[in-house]
Write a protein that holds these residues in place. Structure first.
Motif, mmCIF file in Angstrom:
data_model
loop_
_atom_site.group_PDB
_atom_site.id
_atom_site.type_symbol
_atom_site.label_atom_id
_atom_site.label_comp_id
_atom_site.label_asym_id
_atom_site.label_seq_id
_atom_site.Cartn_x
_atom_site.Cartn_y
_atom_site.Cartn_z
ATOM 1 N N MET A 157 49.493 19.228 45.855
ATOM 2 C CA MET A 157 50.164 18.812 44.622
ATOM 3 C C MET A 157 50.879 17.478 44.863
ATOM 4 O O MET A 157 52.116 17.427 44.955
ATOM 5 C CB MET A 157 51.118 19.914 44.157
ATOM 6 C CG MET A 157 50.405 21.234 43.895
ATOM 7 S SD MET A 157 51.512 22.560 43.361
ATOM 8 C CE MET A 157 51.502 22.230 41.597
ATOM 9 N N PRO A 158 50.113 16.389 44.938
ATOM 10 C CA PRO A 158 50.718 15.083 45.208
ATOM 11 C C PRO A 158 51.586 14.574 44.057
ATOM 12 O O PRO A 158 52.405 13.676 44.263
ATOM 13 C CB PRO A 158 49.508 14.171 45.435
ATOM 14 C CG PRO A 158 48.397 14.832 44.693
ATOM 15 C CD PRO A 158 48.665 16.316 44.791
ATOM 16 N N GLU A 159 51.440 15.146 42.870
ATOM 17 C CA GLU A 159 52.210 14.716 41.707
ATOM 18 C C GLU A 159 53.641 15.240 41.706
ATOM 19 O O GLU A 159 54.466 14.815 40.893
ATOM 20 C CB GLU A 159 51.497 15.148 40.416
ATOM 21 C CG GLU A 159 51.543 16.643 40.124
ATOM 22 C CD GLU A 159 50.561 17.521 40.911
ATOM 23 O OE1 GLU A 159 50.534 18.736 40.641
ATOM 24 O OE2 GLU A 159 49.827 17.004 41.783
ATOM 25 N N PRO B 90 51.539 19.893 50.328
ATOM 26 C CA PRO B 90 50.180 20.029 50.866
ATOM 27 C C PRO B 90 49.563 21.362 50.441
ATOM 28 O O PRO B 90 50.276 22.315 50.099
ATOM 29 C CB PRO B 90 50.390 19.983 52.375
ATOM 30 C CG PRO B 90 51.804 20.409 52.597
ATOM 31 C CD PRO B 90 52.573 20.023 51.357
ATOM 32 N N ALA B 91 48.259 21.422 50.474
ATOM 33 C CA ALA B 91 47.563 22.687 50.228
ATOM 34 C C ALA B 91 47.790 23.601 51.425
ATOM 35 O O ALA B 91 47.746 23.141 52.570
ATOM 36 C CB ALA B 91 46.070 22.438 50.028
ATOM 37 N N PRO B 92 48.057 24.885 51.190
ATOM 38 C CA PRO B 92 48.206 25.805 52.324
ATOM 39 C C PRO B 92 46.854 26.089 52.968
ATOM 40 O O PRO B 92 45.808 26.022 52.320
ATOM 41 C CB PRO B 92 48.783 27.074 51.679
ATOM 42 C CG PRO B 92 48.341 27.017 50.256
ATOM 43 C CD PRO B 92 48.256 25.557 49.900
ATOM 44 N N PRO C 216 67.157 18.271 48.418
ATOM 45 C CA PRO C 216 65.819 18.770 48.113
ATOM 46 C C PRO C 216 64.775 18.068 48.968
ATOM 47 O O PRO C 216 64.979 16.954 49.427
ATOM 48 C CB PRO C 216 65.618 18.422 46.640
ATOM 49 C CG PRO C 216 66.927 17.958 46.127
ATOM 50 C CD PRO C 216 67.787 17.622 47.282
ATOM 51 N N GLY C 217 63.660 18.741 49.148
ATOM 52 C CA GLY C 217 62.555 18.142 49.887
ATOM 53 C C GLY C 217 61.647 19.206 50.453
ATOM 54 O O GLY C 217 61.926 20.398 50.378
ATOM 55 N N ILE C 218 60.579 18.773 51.036
ATOM 56 C CA ILE C 218 59.544 19.682 51.536
ATOM 57 C C ILE C 218 60.054 20.529 52.707
ATOM 58 O O ILE C 218 59.568 21.627 52.937
ATOM 59 C CB ILE C 218 58.251 18.891 51.871
ATOM 60 C CG1 ILE C 218 57.036 19.798 51.845
ATOM 61 C CG2 ILE C 218 58.388 18.113 53.144
ATOM 62 C CD1 ILE C 218 56.623 20.234 50.469
ATOM 63 N N GLU C 219 61.066 20.052 53.437
ATOM 64 C CA GLU C 219 61.627 20.812 54.565
ATOM 65 C C GLU C 219 62.756 21.745 54.132
ATOM 66 O O GLU C 219 63.223 22.560 54.923
ATOM 67 C CB GLU C 219 62.136 19.852 55.644
ATOM 68 C CG GLU C 219 61.054 18.971 56.244
ATOM 69 C CD GLU C 219 59.935 19.758 56.908
ATOM 70 O OE1 GLU C 219 60.234 20.774 57.574
ATOM 71 O OE2 GLU C 219 58.768 19.357 56.757
ATOM 72 N N ASN C 220 63.215 21.635 52.897
ATOM 73 C CA ASN C 220 64.298 22.470 52.388
ATOM 74 C C ASN C 220 63.818 23.921 52.331
ATOM 75 O O ASN C 220 62.725 24.195 51.827
ATOM 76 C CB ASN C 220 64.689 21.970 50.989
ATOM 77 C CG ASN C 220 65.842 22.719 50.379
ATOM 78 O OD1 ASN C 220 65.806 23.931 50.247
ATOM 79 N ND2 ASN C 220 66.861 21.980 49.974
ATOM 80 N N PRO C 221 64.600 24.877 52.855
ATOM 81 C CA PRO C 221 64.169 26.280 52.872
ATOM 82 C C PRO C 221 63.890 26.896 51.503
ATOM 83 O O PRO C 221 63.173 27.892 51.419
ATOM 84 C CB PRO C 221 65.327 27.014 53.548
ATOM 85 C CG PRO C 221 66.040 25.977 54.327
ATOM 86 C CD PRO C 221 65.872 24.697 53.562
ATOM 87 N N LEU C 222 64.446 26.323 50.413
ATOM 88 C CA LEU C 222 64.188 26.878 49.081
ATOM 89 C C LEU C 222 62.880 26.372 48.483
ATOM 90 O O LEU C 222 62.459 26.850 47.426
ATOM 91 C CB LEU C 222 65.347 26.574 48.130
ATOM 92 C CG LEU C 222 66.681 27.229 48.486
ATOM 93 C CD1 LEU C 222 67.738 26.863 47.454
ATOM 94 C CD2 LEU C 222 66.553 28.726 48.621
ATOM 95 N N GLY C 223 62.254 25.410 49.115
ATOM 96 C CA GLY C 223 60.965 24.937 48.633
ATOM 97 C C GLY C 223 61.062 24.209 47.298
ATOM 98 O O GLY C 223 62.086 23.607 46.957
ATOM 99 N N ALA C 224 59.974 24.294 46.537
ATOM 100 C CA ALA C 224 59.802 23.504 45.316
ATOM 101 C C ALA C 224 60.602 24.019 44.121
ATOM 102 O O ALA C 224 60.920 23.249 43.217
ATOM 103 C CB ALA C 224 58.326 23.450 44.947
ATOM 104 N N ARG C 225 60.906 25.293 44.075
ATOM 105 C CA ARG C 225 61.622 25.885 42.947
ATOM 106 C C ARG C 225 62.460 27.055 43.455
ATOM 107 O O ARG C 225 62.101 27.705 44.444
ATOM 108 C CB ARG C 225 60.674 26.420 41.864
ATOM 109 C CG ARG C 225 59.641 25.448 41.339
ATOM 110 C CD ARG C 225 60.233 24.387 40.425
ATOM 111 N NE ARG C 225 59.215 23.572 39.807
ATOM 112 C CZ ARG C 225 58.651 22.488 40.347
ATOM 113 N NH1 ARG C 225 58.991 22.092 41.565
ATOM 114 N NH2 ARG C 225 57.750 21.787 39.684
ATOM 115 N N ALA C 226 63.542 27.349 42.707
ATOM 116 C CA ALA C 226 64.366 28.517 43.019
ATOM 117 C C ALA C 226 64.819 29.177 41.730
ATOM 118 O O ALA C 226 65.128 28.494 40.749
ATOM 119 C CB ALA C 226 65.576 28.127 43.863
#
Length: 177
Positions: free
Chosen positions: A5-7, A13-15, A112-122
Motif C-alpha cells: 500500500m504505497p499510497e 509493504p505486502a506481508p 506514527p509510522g511503520i515501526e509504531n506498535p499500533l500500526g496503520a490504524r487503532a
C-alpha cells in the motif's frame, strides 16, 4: 487483498503470506449470532475477530491476542478511531520494560509510522467512559497472527486493520469472549 500500500501516509509493504496460515486471511463467512449488526466479536480461543453483518454473515479477520496474564474479556465499545496513531506505552508496561520510557506520555509518545506498535490504524476500547488501554490495532509483525503475543491488545495485519477501520463506526460494541 494483501497488496503493498504505497499510497498510505507511511507506505505499507505486502506481508509474506507464507508466514500467515491461510485460515487467518480476511474472509466473509456465515456467522449466526444474537449480536446486532456492526458489533465486533473477538473469539479468543480461535484467534478471530468477527464484524457482524446482515443476513447471518460476518467479516472474519485473523488476530494476535494477549499472552498469558494479559488476556481480558467482556463487553465494551469503540470510543475512538485513529489513522496512524501515536503510541504511548502504559505505565505498567514501562515498569516491565524500562527502555520504553522514551515513548511515555511525558516524552510525547512514539510518533506514527511503520515501526509504531499500533500500526496503520487503532480502535480504542472503552468500558463506560473509562479507557481500558486495550486497542484493536495493526501490526507489521504479521507472522504473530494466530498467537498470544501482545500485552492484551487485538492485533491485525495492517491491511486488515485498514479494512476493518473503514467498516466500523465510533460507538460500535465489542464483545471479547
Amino acid at each position: 487483498m494483501y497488496r503493498a500500500m504505497p499510497e498510505e501516509q507511511f507506505p505499507i509493504p505486502a506481508p509474506d503470506l507464507k508466514k500467515v496460515p491461510e485460515r487467518y486471511y480476511r474472509k466473509q463467512v456465515d456467522y449466526q449470532t444474537s449480536e446486532k449488526v456492526g458489533t465486533l466479536v473477538v473469539d479468543t480461543s480461535n484467534y478471530y475477530l468477527y464484524l457482524v453483518q446482515e443476513n447471518g454473515k460476518a467479516m472474519r479477520y485473523g488476530v494476535g491476542l494477549g499472552r498469558a496474564g494479559f488476556e481480558w474479556s467482556g463487553r465494551a465499545r469503540i470510543a475512538r478511531k485513529a489513522a496512524w496513531p501515536k503510541w504511548t506505552p502504559p505505565e505498567e508496561m514501562i515498569q516491565r520494560q524500562p527502555e520504553l520510557e522514551k515513548w511515555s506520555w511525558r516524552n510525547g509518545g512514539m510518533p506514527p509510522g511503520i515501526e509504531n506498535p499500533l500500526g496503520a490504524r487503532a480502535l480504542y476500547i472503552f468500558q463506560g467512559n473509562k479507557d481500558t488501554l486495550y486497542r484493536i490495532h495493526g501490526t507489521g509483525e504479521y507472522w504473530t497472527i494466530g498467537s498470544a503475543v501482545s500485552s492484551g491488545c487485538v492485533r491485525l495485519i495492517n491491511q486488515d486493520v485498514i479494512d476493518l477501520y473503514s467498516r466500523v463506526a465510533d460507538g460500535s460494541q465489542i464483545v471479547v469472549l
